[in-house]
Enzyme design. Sequence first.
Site, PDB file in Angstrom:
ATOM      1  N   ARG A  78      34.999  15.384  29.141  1.00 30.71           N
ATOM      2  CA  ARG A  78      33.745  16.133  29.096  1.00 30.71           C
ATOM      3  C   ARG A  78      33.975  17.575  28.632  1.00 30.71           C
ATOM      4  NH1 ARG A  78      32.114  19.766  31.736  1.00 30.71           N
ATOM      5  NH2 ARG A  78      33.751  19.359  33.260  1.00 30.71           N
ATOM      6  N   ASP A  93      44.287   9.217  30.398  1.00 30.05           N
ATOM      7  CA  ASP A  93      43.126   8.480  29.901  1.00 30.05           C
ATOM      8  C   ASP A  93      43.076   7.096  30.563  1.00 30.05           C
ATOM      9  OD1 ASP A  93      41.161   7.199  28.506  1.00 30.05           O
ATOM     10  OD2 ASP A  93      42.029   7.538  26.513  1.00 30.05           O
ATOM     11  N   THR A 150      23.171   4.451  37.441  1.00 28.44           N
ATOM     12  CA  THR A 150      22.088   5.402  37.261  1.00 28.44           C
ATOM     13  C   THR A 150      20.732   4.715  37.448  1.00 28.44           C
ATOM     14  OG1 THR A 150      20.915   6.678  35.573  1.00 28.44           O
ATOM     15  CG2 THR A 150      22.451   5.072  34.753  1.00 28.44           C
ATOM     16  N   SER A 153      18.636   4.849  26.799  1.00 30.04           N
ATOM     17  CA  SER A 153      19.595   5.483  25.874  1.00 30.04           C
ATOM     18  C   SER A 153      20.847   4.614  25.857  1.00 30.04           C
ATOM     19  CB  SER A 153      19.973   6.896  26.341  1.00 30.04           C
ATOM     20  OG  SER A 153      20.896   6.828  27.423  1.00 30.04           O
ATOM     21  N   TYR A 187      23.850   5.664  26.517  1.00 29.94           N
ATOM     22  CA  TYR A 187      24.582   6.010  27.742  1.00 29.94           C
ATOM     23  C   TYR A 187      24.093   5.157  28.912  1.00 29.94           C
ATOM     24  CZ  TYR A 187      24.760   8.141  32.286  1.00 29.94           C
ATOM     25  OH  TYR A 187      24.861   8.299  33.644  1.00 29.94           O
ATOM     26  N   HIS A 188      22.760   5.142  29.114  1.00 26.41           N
ATOM     27  CA  HIS A 188      22.232   4.378  30.246  1.00 26.41           C
ATOM     28  C   HIS A 188      22.531   2.881  30.081  1.00 26.41           C
ATOM     29  CE1 HIS A 188      19.677   8.089  30.673  1.00 26.41           C
ATOM     30  NE2 HIS A 188      19.865   7.846  31.957  1.00 26.41           N
ATOM     31  N   LYS A 243      25.792   1.800  31.357  1.00 33.41           N
ATOM     32  CA  LYS A 243      25.807   1.637  32.825  1.00 33.41           C
ATOM     33  C   LYS A 243      25.265   0.256  33.221  1.00 33.41           C
ATOM     34  CE  LYS A 243      27.043   5.927  34.137  1.00 33.41           C
ATOM     35  NZ  LYS A 243      27.719   6.472  35.311  1.00 33.41           N
ATOM     36  N   GLN A 275      21.976   6.316  40.684  1.00 30.41           N
ATOM     37  CA  GLN A 275      21.682   7.712  40.997  1.00 30.41           C
ATOM     38  C   GLN A 275      20.703   8.325  40.002  1.00 30.41           C
ATOM     39  OE1 GLN A 275      24.473  11.115  42.661  1.00 30.41           O
ATOM     40  NE2 GLN A 275      24.862  10.788  40.516  1.00 30.41           N
ATOM     41  N   THR A 289      11.355  23.957  28.576  1.00 33.62           N
ATOM     42  CA  THR A 289      11.156  22.961  27.515  1.00 33.62           C
ATOM     43  C   THR A 289      10.667  21.637  28.103  1.00 33.62           C
ATOM     44  OG1 THR A 289      13.515  22.511  27.742  1.00 33.62           O
ATOM     45  CG2 THR A 289      12.866  23.917  25.897  1.00 33.62           C
ATOM     46  N   VAL A 290       9.361  21.534  28.332  1.00 34.08           N
ATOM     47  CA  VAL A 290       8.795  20.252  28.782  1.00 34.08           C
ATOM     48  C   VAL A 290       8.680  19.344  27.561  1.00 34.08           C
ATOM     49  CG1 VAL A 290       6.691  19.157  29.652  1.00 34.08           C
ATOM     50  CG2 VAL A 290       7.539  21.276  30.707  1.00 34.08           C
TER      51      VAL A 290
HETATM   52  N1  USQ Z   1      13.518  16.620  30.035  1.00 32.09           N
HETATM   53  C1  USQ Z   1      12.582  17.531  29.602  1.00 32.09           C
HETATM   54  N2  USQ Z   1      13.027  18.741  29.152  1.00 32.09           N
HETATM   55  C2  USQ Z   1      14.344  19.073  29.120  1.00 32.09           C
HETATM   56  C3  USQ Z   1      15.289  18.141  29.563  1.00 32.09           C
HETATM   57  C4  USQ Z   1      14.844  16.911  30.020  1.00 32.09           C
HETATM   58  O1  USQ Z   1      11.364  17.270  29.608  1.00 32.09           O
HETATM   59  O2  USQ Z   1      14.657  20.187  28.685  1.00 32.09           O
HETATM   60  C5  USQ Z   1      13.079  15.309  30.551  1.00 32.09           C
HETATM   61  C6  USQ Z   1      13.702  14.131  29.815  1.00 32.09           C
HETATM   62  O3  USQ Z   1      12.968  13.810  28.655  1.00 32.09           O
HETATM   63  C7  USQ Z   1      13.682  13.048  30.897  1.00 32.09           C
HETATM   64  C8  USQ Z   1      13.841  13.830  32.191  1.00 32.09           C
HETATM   65  O4  USQ Z   1      13.538  15.192  31.889  1.00 32.09           O
HETATM   66  O5  USQ Z   1      12.430  12.415  30.914  1.00 32.09           O
HETATM   67  C9  USQ Z   1      15.247  13.769  32.783  1.00 32.09           C
HETATM   68  O6  USQ Z   1      16.149  14.152  31.769  1.00 32.09           O
HETATM   69  P1  USQ Z   1      17.631  14.685  32.101  1.00 32.09           P
HETATM   70  O7  USQ Z   1      18.219  15.200  30.838  1.00 32.09           O
HETATM   71  O8  USQ Z   1      17.619  15.592  33.279  1.00 32.09           O
HETATM   72  O9  USQ Z   1      18.349  13.343  32.619  1.00 32.09           O
HETATM   73  P2  USQ Z   1      18.901  12.068  31.846  1.00 32.09           P
HETATM   74  O10 USQ Z   1      19.115  12.278  30.400  1.00 32.09           O
HETATM   75  O11 USQ Z   1      18.025  10.932  32.233  1.00 32.09           O
HETATM   76  O12 USQ Z   1      20.342  11.877  32.474  1.00 32.09           O
HETATM   77  C10 USQ Z   1      20.760  12.481  33.700  1.00 32.09           C
HETATM   78  C11 USQ Z   1      22.288  12.533  33.732  1.00 32.09           C
HETATM   79  C12 USQ Z   1      22.834  11.124  33.762  1.00 32.09           C
HETATM   80  C13 USQ Z   1      22.199  10.367  34.905  1.00 32.09           C
HETATM   81  C14 USQ Z   1      20.690  10.404  34.801  1.00 32.09           C
HETATM   82  C15 USQ Z   1      19.980   9.777  35.958  1.00 32.09           C
HETATM   83  O13 USQ Z   1      22.802  13.248  32.632  1.00 32.09           O
HETATM   84  O14 USQ Z   1      24.253  11.160  33.898  1.00 32.09           O
HETATM   85  O15 USQ Z   1      22.642   9.049  34.857  1.00 32.09           O
HETATM   86  O16 USQ Z   1      20.265  11.764  34.777  1.00 32.09           O
HETATM   87  S1  USQ Z   1      18.468   9.016  35.493  1.00 32.09           S
HETATM   88  O17 USQ Z   1      17.673   9.921  34.682  1.00 32.09           O
HETATM   89  O18 USQ Z   1      17.778   8.627  36.689  1.00 32.09           O
HETATM   90  O19 USQ Z   1      18.827   7.866  34.689  1.00 32.09           O
END
Ligand code: USQ
Length: 381
Positions: free
Chosen positions: A35, A74, A144, A179, A181-182, A185, A208, A253-254
Amino acid sequence: MRVLILGGDGYLGWPTAMHFSAKGHEVAVVDNYLRRNLARETDSGALYSTPNLHERAEIWKEHSGENISVHIGDLCDWDFINSLFAEFKPDTIIHYAEQPSAPYSMLSTAAARLTLSNNIGVTGNVVLAMKEHCPDAHLIKLGTMGEYGTPNIDIEEGWLEVEHKGRSQKFLYPRQAGSLYHTTKVMDTDLLWFYVRTWGLRVTDLMQGPVYGIFTDENGHDDRLLPCFAYDEIFGTVINRFVVQAVAGYPLTVYGKGGQTRGYLNLKDTLQCLLLAAENPADSGEMKIYNQLTETFSVNEIADHVQRVGKQHGLDVEIKSIENPRKELEEHYYNPAHTGLLDLGLKPNYLTDEALGEIIQKVIQYKDSIVQGRIFRGVKW
Ligand code: USQ
């Protein structure tokens, strides 16, 4: 317990290592600094720099008197993981060792290939190394909530009882991630469930939600022990990002309509959940699944909350809806069950004004190091 933490350098890995060490467990951490390297390559530096793992283990020892052993390598490399497991023989393995970013996984072909080969490769190697050296150990795998996506029905805790033409069976709850990434998982979950059924491994898979926060019971007295705190578009998660944006005077940034709802939790609660999962291991041939979140918010609710609490701390916070770079529903039903960890004794630390204010205050201390160009670049999918 002899606890092996894979991905011990990360936002969650290092706080988990100190937490288990403080509770008297023998802890070893493993990392290859993937990372850190990806953050360097994508110019996604964190709010402050964190010492490397050897340095952090030394600092932790000065404070606590406890040893955390450090292994750099690694986990995709079979010779490395094979000798690590042969030597340490863990009772409990906590597996965070994955490329953790959804935007990174969607950045390019090279990033997609790295995400796939690293995430699936490490999980596969962990299972094979367990079979070889510690088949009775308990694997706690960080999954996740994003594995489930945003279905139009209630999200159950891992499993769904399906009735079909008069017969019924319990299956893994349907997964449809948003995504690559997801999706890795989801693949991990399938791989683990296969080996649990076939070899009788003991596995807990933690679904999580996005984590926020800086402080834990172990790091308040020395900034060198704080977790890496990402606020950039690629590695930062939304609550931590919005706090940094508020402090930097950068409009929050929404993405799109802002109705995207997720289950969130405080970093302190991640540590509680991991300890509860470790103290209540799965039986041989059992895969326990918990939904690891404490409360749900839409992006709009988070933005309003950060704006209001920011004001209490003298910040003038603007909110701006921008075109959503992601493919996701912006208005949807979201009702995930999350009683399993509460039943085990989780005492949630909710996102109160005070909790948010504490993070804002710490970020204000590092305000001068915020690089505005890292906040938004628009990684699209
Ligand atoms: N979002 C915004 N504005 C931003 C950033 C994010 O509106 O500036 C929105 C995204 O579009 C999304 C939500 O906020 O709808 C959450 O986004 P995030 O970037 O906080 O989270 P995400 O990409 O889903 O991934 C993060 C972690 C990941 C973990 C995941 C849990 O990086 O490792 O697995 O959260 S979850 O989202 O429940 O899958």
